[in-house]
Design a protein around this motif. Structure first.
Motif, PDB file in Angstrom:
ATOM      1  N   VAL A  14       0.845  -1.203   0.000  1.00  0.00           N
ATOM      2  CA  VAL A  14       0.000   0.000   0.000  1.00  0.00           C
ATOM      3  C   VAL A  14       0.874   1.244   0.000  1.00  0.00           C
ATOM      4  O   VAL A  14       0.632   2.201  -0.749  1.00  0.00           O
ATOM      5  CB  VAL A  14      -0.954  -0.005   1.209  1.00  0.00           C
ATOM      6  CG1 VAL A  14      -1.647   1.348   1.356  1.00  0.00           C
ATOM      7  CG2 VAL A  14      -1.993  -1.117   1.068  1.00  0.00           C
ATOM      8  N   ALA A  15       1.911   1.246   0.828  1.00  0.00           N
ATOM      9  CA  ALA A  15       2.810   2.397   0.893  1.00  0.00           C
ATOM     10  C   ALA A  15       3.529   2.631  -0.431  1.00  0.00           C
ATOM     11  O   ALA A  15       3.829   3.768  -0.797  1.00  0.00           O
ATOM     12  CB  ALA A  15       3.825   2.200   2.017  1.00  0.00           C
ATOM     13  N   ALA A  16       3.792   1.546  -1.166  1.00  0.00           N
ATOM     14  CA  ALA A  16       4.486   1.658  -2.456  1.00  0.00           C
ATOM     15  C   ALA A  16       3.542   2.023  -3.600  1.00  0.00           C
ATOM     16  O   ALA A  16       3.992   2.199  -4.742  1.00  0.00           O
ATOM     17  CB  ALA A  16       5.196   0.344  -2.769  1.00  0.00           C
ATOM     18  N   GLY A  17       2.248   2.109  -3.308  1.00  0.00           N
ATOM     19  CA  GLY A  17       1.284   2.439  -4.351  1.00  0.00           C
ATOM     20  C   GLY A  17       0.882   1.246  -5.207  1.00  0.00           C
ATOM     21  O   GLY A  17       0.227   1.411  -6.236  1.00  0.00           O
ATOM     22  N   GLU A  18       1.238   0.045  -4.781  1.00  0.00           N
ATOM     23  CA  GLU A  18       0.911  -1.156  -5.550  1.00  0.00           C
ATOM     24  C   GLU A  18      -0.488  -1.671  -5.243  1.00  0.00           C
ATOM     25  O   GLU A  18      -1.076  -2.416  -6.036  1.00  0.00           O
ATOM     26  CB  GLU A  18       1.939  -2.246  -5.244  1.00  0.00           C
ATOM     27  CG  GLU A  18       3.365  -1.866  -5.639  1.00  0.00           C
ATOM     28  CD  GLU A  18       4.392  -2.839  -5.095  1.00  0.00           C
ATOM     29  OE1 GLU A  18       3.988  -3.819  -4.424  1.00  0.00           O
ATOM     30  OE2 GLU A  18       5.598  -2.633  -5.337  1.00  0.00           O
ATOM     31  N   LEU A  19      -1.026  -1.289  -4.074  1.00  0.00           N
ATOM     32  CA  LEU A  19      -2.378  -1.657  -3.666  1.00  0.00           C
ATOM     33  C   LEU A  19      -3.076  -0.427  -3.114  1.00  0.00           C
ATOM     34  O   LEU A  19      -2.423   0.479  -2.600  1.00  0.00           O
ATOM     35  CB  LEU A  19      -2.352  -2.746  -2.589  1.00  0.00           C
ATOM     36  CG  LEU A  19      -1.875  -4.144  -2.971  1.00  0.00           C
ATOM     37  CD1 LEU A  19      -1.837  -5.036  -1.737  1.00  0.00           C
ATOM     38  CD2 LEU A  19      -2.780  -4.761  -4.035  1.00  0.00           C
ATOM     39  N   PRO A  20      -4.418  -0.388  -3.182  1.00  0.00           N
ATOM     40  CA  PRO A  20      -5.141   0.726  -2.573  1.00  0.00           C
ATOM     41  C   PRO A  20      -5.186   0.578  -1.054  1.00  0.00           C
ATOM     42  O   PRO A  20      -4.746  -0.452  -0.506  1.00  0.00           O
ATOM     43  CB  PRO A  20      -6.542   0.586  -3.171  1.00  0.00           C
ATOM     44  CG  PRO A  20      -6.684  -0.884  -3.405  1.00  0.00           C
ATOM     45  CD  PRO A  20      -5.320  -1.357  -3.833  1.00  0.00           C
ATOM     46  N   GLU A  21      -5.685   1.577  -0.368  1.00  0.00           N
ATOM     47  CA  GLU A  21      -5.909   1.478   1.072  1.00  0.00           C
ATOM     48  C   GLU A  21      -6.668   0.190   1.357  1.00  0.00           C
ATOM     49  O   GLU A  21      -7.652  -0.127   0.686  1.00  0.00           O
ATOM     50  CB  GLU A  21      -6.703   2.696   1.539  1.00  0.00           C
ATOM     51  CG  GLU A  21      -6.942   2.745   3.027  1.00  0.00           C
ATOM     52  CD  GLU A  21      -7.527   4.070   3.476  1.00  0.00           C
ATOM     53  OE1 GLU A  21      -7.867   4.194   4.667  1.00  0.00           O
ATOM     54  OE2 GLU A  21      -7.638   4.991   2.633  1.00  0.00           O
ATOM     55  N   ILE A  41       5.854   3.642   7.963  1.00  0.00           N
ATOM     56  CA  ILE A  41       7.019   3.532   7.108  1.00  0.00           C
ATOM     57  C   ILE A  41       6.908   4.622   6.051  1.00  0.00           C
ATOM     58  O   ILE A  41       5.883   5.320   5.975  1.00  0.00           O
ATOM     59  CB  ILE A  41       7.125   2.149   6.437  1.00  0.00           C
ATOM     60  CG1 ILE A  41       5.918   1.893   5.527  1.00  0.00           C
ATOM     61  CG2 ILE A  41       7.285   1.049   7.471  1.00  0.00           C
ATOM     62  CD1 ILE A  41       6.035   0.626   4.708  1.00  0.00           C
ATOM     63  N   SER A  42       7.903   4.783   5.261  1.00  0.00           N
ATOM     64  CA  SER A  42       7.843   5.783   4.196  1.00  0.00           C
ATOM     65  C   SER A  42       6.693   5.457   3.242  1.00  0.00           C
ATOM     66  O   SER A  42       6.634   4.369   2.674  1.00  0.00           O
ATOM     67  CB  SER A  42       9.168   5.799   3.430  1.00  0.00           C
ATOM     68  OG  SER A  42       9.109   6.709   2.353  1.00  0.00           O
ATOM     69  N   GLY A  43       5.770   6.387   3.117  1.00  0.00           N
ATOM     70  CA  GLY A  43       4.665   6.214   2.186  1.00  0.00           C
ATOM     71  C   GLY A  43       3.387   5.660   2.768  1.00  0.00           C
ATOM     72  O   GLY A  43       2.371   5.602   2.074  1.00  0.00           O
ATOM     73  N   GLY A  44       3.402   5.256   4.048  1.00  0.00           N
ATOM     74  CA  GLY A  44       2.162   4.700   4.577  1.00  0.00           C
ATOM     75  C   GLY A  44       2.237   4.308   6.039  1.00  0.00           C
ATOM     76  O   GLY A  44       3.256   4.472   6.710  1.00  0.00           O
ATOM     77  N   ALA A  45       1.117   3.768   6.516  1.00  0.00           N
ATOM     78  CA  ALA A  45       1.006   3.362   7.918  1.00  0.00           C
ATOM     79  C   ALA A  45       0.134   2.124   8.030  1.00  0.00           C
ATOM     80  O   ALA A  45      -0.691   1.834   7.165  1.00  0.00           O
ATOM     81  CB  ALA A  45       0.403   4.491   8.746  1.00  0.00           C
ATOM     82  N   HIS A  46       0.344   1.404   9.116  1.00  0.00           N
ATOM     83  CA  HIS A  46      -0.484   0.240   9.454  1.00  0.00           C
ATOM     84  C   HIS A  46      -1.104   0.486  10.822  1.00  0.00           C
ATOM     85  O   HIS A  46      -0.401   0.759  11.794  1.00  0.00           O
ATOM     86  CB  HIS A  46       0.378  -1.025   9.489  1.00  0.00           C
ATOM     87  CG  HIS A  46      -0.328  -2.230  10.034  1.00  0.00           C
ATOM     88  ND1 HIS A  46      -0.440  -2.483  11.375  1.00  0.00           N
ATOM     89  CD2 HIS A  46      -0.977  -3.243   9.398  1.00  0.00           C
ATOM     90  CE1 HIS A  46      -1.117  -3.604  11.553  1.00  0.00           C
ATOM     91  NE2 HIS A  46      -1.453  -4.094  10.366  1.00  0.00           N
ATOM     92  N   VAL A  47      -2.431   0.430  10.886  1.00  0.00           N
ATOM     93  CA  VAL A  47      -3.144   0.559  12.156  1.00  0.00           C
ATOM     94  C   VAL A  47      -3.732  -0.809  12.481  1.00  0.00           C
ATOM     95  O   VAL A  47      -4.569  -1.331  11.741  1.00  0.00           O
ATOM     96  CB  VAL A  47      -4.260   1.613  12.085  1.00  0.00           C
ATOM     97  CG1 VAL A  47      -4.910   1.781  13.463  1.00  0.00           C
ATOM     98  CG2 VAL A  47      -3.712   2.948  11.603  1.00  0.00           C
ATOM     99  N   GLY A  48      -3.277  -1.389  13.566  1.00  0.00           N
ATOM    100  CA  GLY A  48      -3.742  -2.717  13.956  1.00  0.00           C
ATOM    101  C   GLY A  48      -4.593  -2.642  15.206  1.00  0.00           C
ATOM    102  O   GLY A  48      -4.280  -1.908  16.148  1.00  0.00           O
ATOM    103  N   THR A  49      -5.683  -3.394  15.216  1.00  0.00           N
ATOM    104  CA  THR A  49      -6.608  -3.405  16.354  1.00  0.00           C
ATOM    105  C   THR A  49      -6.965  -4.840  16.707  1.00  0.00           C
ATOM    106  O   THR A  49      -7.118  -5.681  15.827  1.00  0.00           O
ATOM    107  CB  THR A  49      -7.913  -2.653  15.998  1.00  0.00           C
ATOM    108  OG1 THR A  49      -7.602  -1.325  15.584  1.00  0.00           O
ATOM    109  CG2 THR A  49      -8.862  -2.600  17.187  1.00  0.00           C
TER     110      THR A  49
END
Length: 220
Positions: free
Chosen positions: A4-11, A134-142
């Motif tokens: 996702v951060a690399a733009g290979e997948l959407p949110e 990370i560069s380009g994105g984030a992961h929110v875990g719950t």
């Protein structure tokens, strides 16, 4: 998160019913009693992993709902608090749909303490939220304890003792205890409904490239 951060997948949002695992944080891995904590988890029937986010050891089992939200961002660090708040409030709204007096905030004595925990009546923890950027994105875990709070208490007592962490087992609760008759599926549906009000959701499956990347990272 990487794709996702690399733009290979959407949110991307993933909801899952996990197996029995204690997810240790990096701080736990540096503690003198880490090996004993892993052994204690194993003795209780739980596997062990090192998780992406910070905090302290948390528990996943068949009665919990796991959420992984990968978000693209040009300024991932700048949005940390906003993402925490938005996720915590969304989870609280979902649980209120089910009749729970759900609130956002740390409960004194809770396991894996955090400002953005979701609790019942300000006294019992129901969900924890962590984040990694990370560069380009984030992961929110719950992780939400939908059922079987006893399993969380039973494994964390020896694990936290090995890590020399103080906490109050009475602060652990499950949604099913706060709203009798509500089970895992109802929690899943309520959370998905809340996300559906904020996002346009398109159901999909994990593609082969993502699964291959995950297998390559698993050993780390």
């Amino acid at each position: 998160m990487r794709r996702v951060a690399a733009g290979e997948l959407p949110e991307t949002l993933r909801l899952a019913r996990p197996a029995r695992v204690v997810a240790f944080a990096k701080r736990d891995a540096l503690a003198p009693g880490y090996a004993q904590a892993v052994a204690a988890a194993r003795a209780a029937g739980f596997g062990s992993v090192l998780r992406l986010a910070g905090g302290r050891a948390a528990v996943f089992h068949e009665g919990t709902l796991e959420l992984a939200h990968a978000v693209p961002s040009s300024d991932p660090r700048g949005g940390i608090s906003t993402r925490f708040e938005a996720t915590a409030e969304l989870i609280a709204r979902a649980l209120r749909r089910l009749g729970v007096d759900a609130r956002v905030g740390e409960v004194p004595g809770e396991y894996c303490p955090g400002r953005w925990s979701v609790n019942a009546a300000g006294a019992r923890k129901l969900a924890g939220i962590g984040q990694r950027v990370i560069s380009g994105g984030a992961h929110v875990g719950t992780v939400i304890v939908a059922e079987d709070a006893a399993a969380v208490r039973e494994v964390l007592e020896p694990v936290y003792a090995a890590l020399s962490l103080s906490w109050d087992p009475a602060t652990v609760a499950a949604v099913a205890e706060e709203a009798p008759g509500v089970g895992w599926s109802a929690v899943h549906d309520a959370v998905l409904a809340e996300y559906g009000e904020r996002y346009e959701l398109v159901e999909d499956v994990l593609d082969a490239e993502t699964l291959e990347l995950a297998r390559g990272l698993a050993g780390r």
